[in-house]
Design an enzyme around this catalytic site. Structure first.
Site, PDB file in Angstrom:
ATOM      1  N   HIS A 199      40.745 -35.251  37.474  1.00  0.00           N
ATOM      2  CA  HIS A 199      40.433 -35.242  36.040  1.00  0.00           C
ATOM      3  C   HIS A 199      41.613 -35.570  35.140  1.00  0.00           C
ATOM      4  O   HIS A 199      41.459 -35.701  33.928  1.00  0.00           O
ATOM      5  CB  HIS A 199      39.805 -33.906  35.618  1.00  0.00           C
ATOM      6  CG  HIS A 199      40.815 -32.820  35.402  1.00  0.00           C
ATOM      7  ND1 HIS A 199      41.242 -32.021  36.433  1.00  0.00           N
ATOM      8  CD2 HIS A 199      41.492 -32.412  34.303  1.00  0.00           C
ATOM      9  CE1 HIS A 199      42.134 -31.166  35.972  1.00  0.00           C
ATOM     10  NE2 HIS A 199      42.323 -31.377  34.678  1.00  0.00           N
TER      11      HIS A 199
HETATM   12  C1  UD1 Z   1      41.282 -30.166  29.558  1.00  0.00           C
HETATM   13  C2  UD1 Z   1      42.731 -29.775  29.420  1.00  0.00           C
HETATM   14  C3  UD1 Z   1      43.379 -29.644  30.802  1.00  0.00           C
HETATM   15  C4  UD1 Z   1      42.534 -28.808  31.744  1.00  0.00           C
HETATM   16  C5  UD1 Z   1      41.130 -29.401  31.794  1.00  0.00           C
HETATM   17  C6  UD1 Z   1      40.205 -28.661  32.732  1.00  0.00           C
HETATM   18  C7  UD1 Z   1      43.807 -30.552  27.352  1.00  0.00           C
HETATM   19  C8  UD1 Z   1      44.763 -31.514  26.771  1.00  0.00           C
HETATM   20  N1  UD1 Z   1      43.497 -30.727  28.642  1.00  0.00           N
HETATM   21  O1  UD1 Z   1      41.235 -31.518  29.957  1.00  0.00           O
HETATM   22  O2  UD1 Z   1      44.642 -29.029  30.643  1.00  0.00           O
HETATM   23  O3  UD1 Z   1      43.112 -28.808  33.034  1.00  0.00           O
HETATM   24  O4  UD1 Z   1      40.611 -29.360  30.475  1.00  0.00           O
HETATM   25  O5  UD1 Z   1      38.992 -29.366  32.911  1.00  0.00           O
HETATM   26  O6  UD1 Z   1      43.358 -29.668  26.664  1.00  0.00           O
HETATM   27  N2  UD1 Z   1      33.945 -33.949  28.556  1.00  0.00           N
HETATM   28  C9  UD1 Z   1      32.578 -33.831  28.664  1.00  0.00           C
HETATM   29  N3  UD1 Z   1      32.015 -32.604  28.653  1.00  0.00           N
HETATM   30  C10 UD1 Z   1      32.753 -31.478  28.551  1.00  0.00           C
HETATM   31  C11 UD1 Z   1      34.156 -31.593  28.432  1.00  0.00           C
HETATM   32  C12 UD1 Z   1      34.733 -32.816  28.444  1.00  0.00           C
HETATM   33  O7  UD1 Z   1      31.852 -34.815  28.764  1.00  0.00           O
HETATM   34  O8  UD1 Z   1      32.183 -30.378  28.557  1.00  0.00           O
HETATM   35  C13 UD1 Z   1      34.585 -35.282  28.620  1.00  0.00           C
HETATM   36  C14 UD1 Z   1      34.678 -35.980  27.314  1.00  0.00           C
HETATM   37  O9  UD1 Z   1      34.390 -37.331  27.526  1.00  0.00           O
HETATM   38  C15 UD1 Z   1      36.141 -35.851  26.927  1.00  0.00           C
HETATM   39  C16 UD1 Z   1      36.839 -35.782  28.269  1.00  0.00           C
HETATM   40  O10 UD1 Z   1      35.879 -35.159  29.136  1.00  0.00           O
HETATM   41  O11 UD1 Z   1      36.593 -36.869  26.122  1.00  0.00           O
HETATM   42  C17 UD1 Z   1      38.082 -34.989  28.256  1.00  0.00           C
HETATM   43  O12 UD1 Z   1      37.912 -33.753  27.607  1.00  0.00           O
HETATM   44  P1  UD1 Z   1      39.185 -32.881  27.127  1.00  0.00           P
HETATM   45  O13 UD1 Z   1      38.753 -31.954  26.084  1.00  0.00           O
HETATM   46  O14 UD1 Z   1      40.358 -33.749  26.908  1.00  0.00           O
HETATM   47  O15 UD1 Z   1      39.465 -32.001  28.337  1.00  0.00           O
HETATM   48  P2  UD1 Z   1      39.829 -32.280  29.831  1.00  0.00           P
HETATM   49  O16 UD1 Z   1      40.124 -33.656  30.239  1.00  0.00           O
HETATM   50  O17 UD1 Z   1      38.785 -31.562  30.584  1.00  0.00           O
END
Ligand code: UD1
Length: 355
Positions: free
Chosen positions: A206
């Protein structure tokens, strides 16, 4: 009263055990869910399964660019905290997400509120990771810092942070101990495995450095294709778009994100873990499984030192070599505390905030 700010999957797991310990000591806690993770399988399932006390408010911030996401959290957290200010003694934060950063920025400007950071002092020394920036800022704004290991304590001292530092062990070990018996009893392994083979590799990916760079993701997938056993990959939603355009080798089986109990069951039964997650590296160790880390560095250096974890990055040759060469692992010792970190945190907070 303590206000806890959480929003992403690993934070729900950490908060589950600490919230229980706070209740046991009679400390009032209100939980704010920032809504950083919002999919059913990334959020709700954890609250239900882990028995986390219901959140007071969900800020429903959702996915945005880093600046917009953090800014919206800051505004909304500030509004909530201001409305309860006289009652609040501290803001409790976990790990390194944008939710952690937003909480620390708000709380540090609302003295005499104490900023409390669990999993303090971790460093990858890679400033391209957003999490590294979040950790550094949060640690330097914190009044009370709880560390998982001596190396984190040493790092904070080296950086001359101003807060009080306590080594308590890792709350994720408490969670593994508390929830593994339930997972073993209740989760049906076969229902999670889309293949018959007994030996399988458990894969998670991820990190933006892998998911947002198609060459890195392709390299990892190529290497997984060369592994002689099925690879089970619960897919973080961040990968969805890119995976639609890729054709996967036959031994890679993708499934939707799994719950925490399901993950514990898979860890118990897998042969090896390949991951770019931080938490899973430790969980592999606690479950006595070999870990191959799909990053160029790790915060959890002790697992590498003990030869249970190999750092390979997105390099296909290194991934294959790590899988094919079984390292001579050191005798398993309890790294990162003894599973009583949550009680130690609750006890210290009672002393620091209420006496
Ligand atoms: C976040 C944390 C990371 C942690 C991880 C666990 C930050 C900078 N990063 O990254 O430290 O290890 O969570 O998973 O805060 N998305 C969905 N559904 C969800 C959540 C996310 O579709 O419920 C998708 C979206 O397209 C989004 C992408 O995942 O743009 C990334 O979401 P983001 O909030 O950056 O979190 P993580 O990559 O999960």
């Amino acid at each position: 009263m303590i206000v806890t700010i959480i929003g992403a999957r690993p934070q729900f797991i950490k908060a589950a055990v600490v919230s229980k310990a706070l209740v046991e000591l009679g400390i009032e806690e209100k939980i704010i869910h920032t809504g950083q993770h919002y999919d059913e399988k990334m959020s709700n399932v954890f609250w239900e399964e882990l028995g986390i006390p219901p959140y007071e408010i969900n800020l429903e911030v959702g996915s945005k660019k880093h600046g917009a996401q953090t800014a919206e959290m800051i505004q909304k957290i500030e509004a909530y905290v201001e409305s309860k200010r006289e009652k609040i003694k501290g803001i409790l934060l976990y790990g390194d997400t944008n939710s952690t950063l937003a909480g620390s920025l708000v709380a540090s400007k609302m003295k005499p509120l104490k900023v409390i950071h669990v999993e303090a002092g971790l460093r990858s020394f890679n400033r391209h990771m957003p999490e590294e920036i979040n950790r550094i800022v949060t640690d330097h704004l914190s009044d009370i810092l709880f560390c998982s290991s001596q190396s984190s304590v040493d790092q904070l001292k080296k950086e001359s942070v101003i807060g009080h530092i306590y080594e308590v062990g890792d709350v994720m070990y408490d969670a593994v101990n508390a929830f593994s018996p339930i997972a073993n009893r209740t989760v049906n392994l076969q229902s999670l495995l889309p293949f018959k083979e007994k030996d399988f590799a458990l894969v998670t990916i991820h990190r933006p450095s892998n998911t947002d760079h198609s060459q890195n993701l392709s390299n990892i997938i190529e290497a997984l294709g060369a592994i002689q056993i099925p690879c089970l990959w619960p897919v973080h939603p961040r990968n969805n778009t890119r995976l639609e355009t890729l054709s996967l080798p036959k031994n890679i089986f993708t499934i939707p994100p799994v719950s925490y109990l399901e993950m514990l069951k898979l860890l118990e039964h897998c042969k090896v873990v390949l991951t770019d997650s931080g938490g899973l590296q430790k969980e592999a160790y606690w479950k006595k499984k070999q870990c191959i880390t799909l990053r160029k560095e790790t915060e959890w250096i002790e697992t590498v030192r003990e030869n249970w974890n190999t750092i390979v990055g997105p390099n296909p040759d290194k991934i294959k070599a790590a899988f094919n060469t079984q390292p001579k692992r050191s005798t398993w010792i309890p790294l990162y505390g003894h599973g009583d970190a949550a009680q130690k945190i609750a006890q210290q907070l009672k002393t620091s905030l209420y006496s």
